[in-house]
Design a protein around this motif. Sequence first.
Motif, PDB file in Angstrom:
ATOM      1  N   ARG A 319      58.109  36.657  41.676  1.00  0.00           N
ATOM      2  CA  ARG A 319      57.397  37.635  42.797  1.00  0.00           C
ATOM      3  C   ARG A 319      58.484  38.276  43.867  1.00  0.00           C
ATOM      4  O   ARG A 319      58.324  39.391  43.936  1.00  0.00           O
ATOM      5  N   ALA A 322      59.681  41.447  41.872  1.00  0.00           N
ATOM      6  CA  ALA A 322      58.909  42.281  41.535  1.00  0.00           C
ATOM      7  C   ALA A 322      58.561  42.998  43.055  1.00  0.00           C
ATOM      8  O   ALA A 322      58.654  44.182  43.001  1.00  0.00           O
ATOM      9  N   TRP A 389      45.789  45.639  49.568  1.00  0.00           N
ATOM     10  CA  TRP A 389      44.832  44.628  49.341  1.00  0.00           C
ATOM     11  C   TRP A 389      45.471  43.885  48.178  1.00  0.00           C
ATOM     12  O   TRP A 389      45.262  42.882  47.841  1.00  0.00           O
ATOM     13  N   LEU A 393      45.415  39.856  47.619  1.00  0.00           N
ATOM     14  CA  LEU A 393      44.748  39.289  46.538  1.00  0.00           C
ATOM     15  C   LEU A 393      45.624  38.309  45.810  1.00  0.00           C
ATOM     16  O   LEU A 393      45.130  37.472  45.125  1.00  0.00           O
ATOM     17  N   THR A 394      47.002  38.708  45.740  1.00  0.00           N
ATOM     18  CA  THR A 394      47.776  37.876  44.871  1.00  0.00           C
ATOM     19  C   THR A 394      48.716  37.014  45.538  1.00  0.00           C
ATOM     20  O   THR A 394      49.388  36.257  44.904  1.00  0.00           O
ATOM     21  N   ASN A 396      48.989  33.330  47.262  1.00  0.00           N
ATOM     22  CA  ASN A 396      48.230  32.213  46.974  1.00  0.00           C
ATOM     23  C   ASN A 396      48.900  31.112  47.485  1.00  0.00           C
ATOM     24  O   ASN A 396      48.151  30.171  47.947  1.00  0.00           O
ATOM     25  N   PRO A 547      43.496  39.126  55.692  1.00  0.00           N
ATOM     26  CA  PRO A 547      42.264  39.929  55.689  1.00  0.00           C
ATOM     27  C   PRO A 547      42.798  40.896  57.107  1.00  0.00           C
ATOM     28  O   PRO A 547      42.625  41.841  57.328  1.00  0.00           O
ATOM     29  N   LEU A 550      45.259  43.161  56.425  1.00  0.00           N
ATOM     30  CA  LEU A 550      44.784  44.459  55.666  1.00  0.00           C
ATOM     31  C   LEU A 550      43.756  45.410  56.621  1.00  0.00           C
ATOM     32  O   LEU A 550      43.824  46.725  56.679  1.00  0.00           O
TER      33      LEU A 550
ATOM     34  N   GLY B  56      37.590  38.166  48.961  1.00  0.00           N
ATOM     35  CA  GLY B  56      38.796  37.544  50.049  1.00  0.00           C
ATOM     36  C   GLY B  56      39.449  38.781  50.808  1.00  0.00           C
ATOM     37  O   GLY B  56      40.407  38.465  51.316  1.00  0.00           O
ATOM     38  N   LEU B  57      38.917  39.863  50.817  1.00  0.00           N
ATOM     39  CA  LEU B  57      39.793  40.871  51.433  1.00  0.00           C
ATOM     40  C   LEU B  57      39.116  41.106  52.928  1.00  0.00           C
ATOM     41  O   LEU B  57      40.064  41.998  53.812  1.00  0.00           O
ATOM     42  N   TRP B  73      37.182  31.150  50.981  1.00  0.00           N
ATOM     43  CA  TRP B  73      37.761  31.359  52.232  1.00  0.00           C
ATOM     44  C   TRP B  73      38.400  29.841  52.544  1.00  0.00           C
ATOM     45  O   TRP B  73      39.230  29.813  53.512  1.00  0.00           O
ATOM     46  N   ALA B  77      43.280  30.551  46.962  1.00  0.00           N
ATOM     47  CA  ALA B  77      44.221  30.565  45.633  1.00  0.00           C
ATOM     48  C   ALA B  77      43.536  30.309  44.495  1.00  0.00           C
ATOM     49  O   ALA B  77      43.499  31.024  43.646  1.00  0.00           O
ATOM     50  N   LYS B  80      40.949  33.258  44.127  1.00  0.00           N
ATOM     51  CA  LYS B  80      41.434  34.621  43.538  1.00  0.00           C
ATOM     52  C   LYS B  80      42.061  34.866  42.249  1.00  0.00           C
ATOM     53  O   LYS B  80      42.204  35.803  41.588  1.00  0.00           O
ATOM     54  N   ALA B  81      42.533  33.574  41.560  1.00  0.00           N
ATOM     55  CA  ALA B  81      43.501  33.391  40.420  1.00  0.00           C
ATOM     56  C   ALA B  81      42.253  34.008  39.607  1.00  0.00           C
ATOM     57  O   ALA B  81      42.836  34.548  38.182  1.00  0.00           O
ATOM     58  N   VAL B  85      39.713  42.798  40.760  1.00  0.00           N
ATOM     59  CA  VAL B  85      38.976  43.806  41.753  1.00  0.00           C
ATOM     60  C   VAL B  85      39.291  44.983  41.719  1.00  0.00           C
ATOM     61  O   VAL B  85      40.457  45.339  41.528  1.00  0.00           O
ATOM     62  N   LEU B 108      53.122  40.052  40.090  1.00  0.00           N
ATOM     63  CA  LEU B 108      52.613  39.427  41.285  1.00  0.00           C
ATOM     64  C   LEU B 108      51.714  38.190  41.012  1.00  0.00           C
ATOM     65  O   LEU B 108      51.562  37.338  41.763  1.00  0.00           O
ATOM     66  N   ARG B 109      51.076  38.528  40.038  1.00  0.00           N
ATOM     67  CA  ARG B 109      50.116  37.303  39.294  1.00  0.00           C
ATOM     68  C   ARG B 109      50.938  36.290  38.680  1.00  0.00           C
ATOM     69  O   ARG B 109      50.286  35.194  37.848  1.00  0.00           O
TER      70      ARG B 109
END
Lengths: 556, 262
Positions: A319, A322, A389, A393-394, A396, A547, A550, B56-57, B73, B77, B80-81, B85, B108-109
């Motif tokens: 990451r 990236a 976003w 979202l990524t 974790n 959130p 964002l 989750g946004l 929430w 992790a 979201k995996a 979206v 990123l993933r």
Amino acid sequence: MTTAATTAPRDPAADRQVAADRQVVRALVSLKLRLLRNGLRRSGGRAAAYVVGSVGGLLAAAGVAVGIAALHGHHGAKDAALVLATALTLAWAALPLFLFTSDESADPTRLTMLPLRPRPLLRGMLLAALVGPGPVVALLLLSGAAVAAASGAASAVVAVVAVPLTALTLVTLSRAVAVGNARLLSSRRGRDFAVFGGLLFAFLIQGANILFQSISHQARSGGGLDLSALAPWGDVLRWVPPVSALGAVRSAGEGSWAPAAAQLLETVALLVLLLRWWLACLVRLMVTADSSTLSAAPTVSTDSGRRTRWAARLLPPGRAGAAMQRHLRYAWREPRAKVAIFSGVGMTLVFCLLSAVQGWASVYVVLVGGLLLGLQMLNLFGMDGSAFWLIALTLNSPGDARAELRGRMLAAACYAVPFTAVLSVLAAALSGGWADLPEALGLTWALLGCGFGMGILLSVLVPYAMPAGGSPMQNAAPGQSGLVLGNMLGSMVGVLALTVPLGALAVTLHLAGGPTWVVLPAGLLYGAAVAALGIRIAARLLLRRLPEILGSVIER
Amino acid sequence: MGTPQPAAVEIHDLWKRFGQQIAVAGVRLTLPAGAFVGLVGPNGAGKTTILSMTTGLLRPDHGTVLIHGADVWRDPAAAKAGIGVLPEGLRMFERLSGRELLQYNGRLRGMPTAEVDRRAGELLRVLDLDGAGGKLVADYSTGMRKKIGLAAALLHNPSVVFLDEPFEGVDPVSAQTIRGVLKRYAAAGSTVVFSSHVMELVEQLCDWVAVVNAGQIVAHGPLDEVRGDRSLHEAFLSLVGARDDGGAESLGWLGADRGGAQ
């Protein structure tokens, strides 16, 4: 308006036309006022900023005007007046590049749907352009310049014509440039391009600043103000419209009537030409479609090429790599990121140049670079905008968050570290302070590291939105200027405070005559440690605040 | 709801308030796994807010969201995996080219580079973005943006994909391509949740719908149950209580004789 009113025959259809035209003019002027009022009503902070900015601008203009007027009678004052008027002209010509997108009433492409005739449209837009503090600033400065350029009653009479004429020409110039580039400025590529114009302009201002500094420096050391350096400029500029109108004031004072008349006529001719051009642009704009999306977009360098694969091997894995690659691509492709970097680098260079011009060059000037480039990490996510976003979202785990922040920091370090290193060598070569080079560089890198750590932490704690699609020069959405300023100043103070221990070490070594080169490795380690600590703390907070961040970086 | 299916998404008592306005008021919804779900509702009904909180946004004021059992929430992790979206109104990193955006997404993933490249190539080809893969997303048209967004959402092969207005402003050709990809994805047993206010589209694509109005779910279930013997369009209009008089008592001048007016 007057031409239509006087030449209209007594014909009811024509009368109706004139009335309709007047209505258009009135509507455009009130549109400008309403846009201004509604823009201010959106937030109290914005209104306050506008009032403070306008009053400040007017006061500053009045100060400069009084200053230049006070030169009246001084040798070279007339040349100085012409140079001031020239600077003002350049500023007005460049103004659309910065502000065009923020003044919707100046954008004729928004009005293409309405059945408007070009001439009343032009009159309305010109009148609307005269509303606001800008033209008043121009009038003030031109009046001051006219006083400096004038001598005697004849000059005064000419000035009464010349000053409003020049102000009108400046406003027309600004709008003509804007309309001439309307298509360019409303397309993405055009705005990107305009950034360079803006940057160039900013550096021109700095150049003027250096010139001014060196003149006043001479004045302080040599006694008395010596403006003779401006004389050759004045000789040329007095004939260039619209500055020539002030040249006419000067010529009239010297009793040269024919040149004075010619100079005034030059400006009138320019005004007429600009109006005609503006009109022609309006006519063309109202009937041509936006072609900005038709042109084929160029392809960026092929991604599977050997070059990128080679570069990818240099990036850290996962990451962090990236994030770093994306940050670096943005540094080159996104105008706001580009402006941030180039203004940091540019300000450092200007500072160095200033020190060299004024004769206090020292290897320590590189510290400014460390401070300014360290602040590149401020408001990281505001720069992402709503695209954040994808990050949210990524992300974790704390590890992800650390990698994300580390990647971005490495990207900035990628240009900041070599830049400061090269600059320090140059500064040492210029000033001969080779002995202090390691110490200066160590302190610079400590500042850089502290700036990175601080900026990353503040990015997570106080993210703020940057305006979408607007001028890349604006760095905060309306109403957040206070937050931005506090962020900037606060982090500067914070960074300086964080670097105090290392500064103390350097001073102690200096006083004790110890080996100052120790500061280089110490600074490097200290900076890296503070940055790493910043990342560690920020990563934990980042994960919890996704959130919220964002929500606050979405452009409105 | 007929045969009990395992739930892909479970939403319990979801609330969100913006200032004085309550955007989402106690939404309860269970979306069956493997379904093609349409979330329909008028503009401003709260569709985007519900989807943002589900993915989750946007942090809800109250309520829980489970995606395949993982709490969005509490345990983001895990949740979201498994989701993809395509948000509405949020930008992407548009200064990357389409291909770069997909590669960035994959990295990123945490996906292996070679696999990302392979999938990105296939997605670009299937979505007719082959020629545009090297262009900046900033220069894409609306349809192309939606398609690259869809590619990014599907890249990691999620089990549930949430699409907010995927057909908004999209030309029929691109829409057909998007539909084809989504149908294929759903046919393989994955769950698609998308919001729209084009009823015909929802009727054609979805086997399960939820109708949102004023922040609440006013109807939900298999398509045939919700629409009954009417068209979905008619069912929807009666559910959200729309008038169909077109403002008959006013607007008398509209379309009337133009002689007198200017």
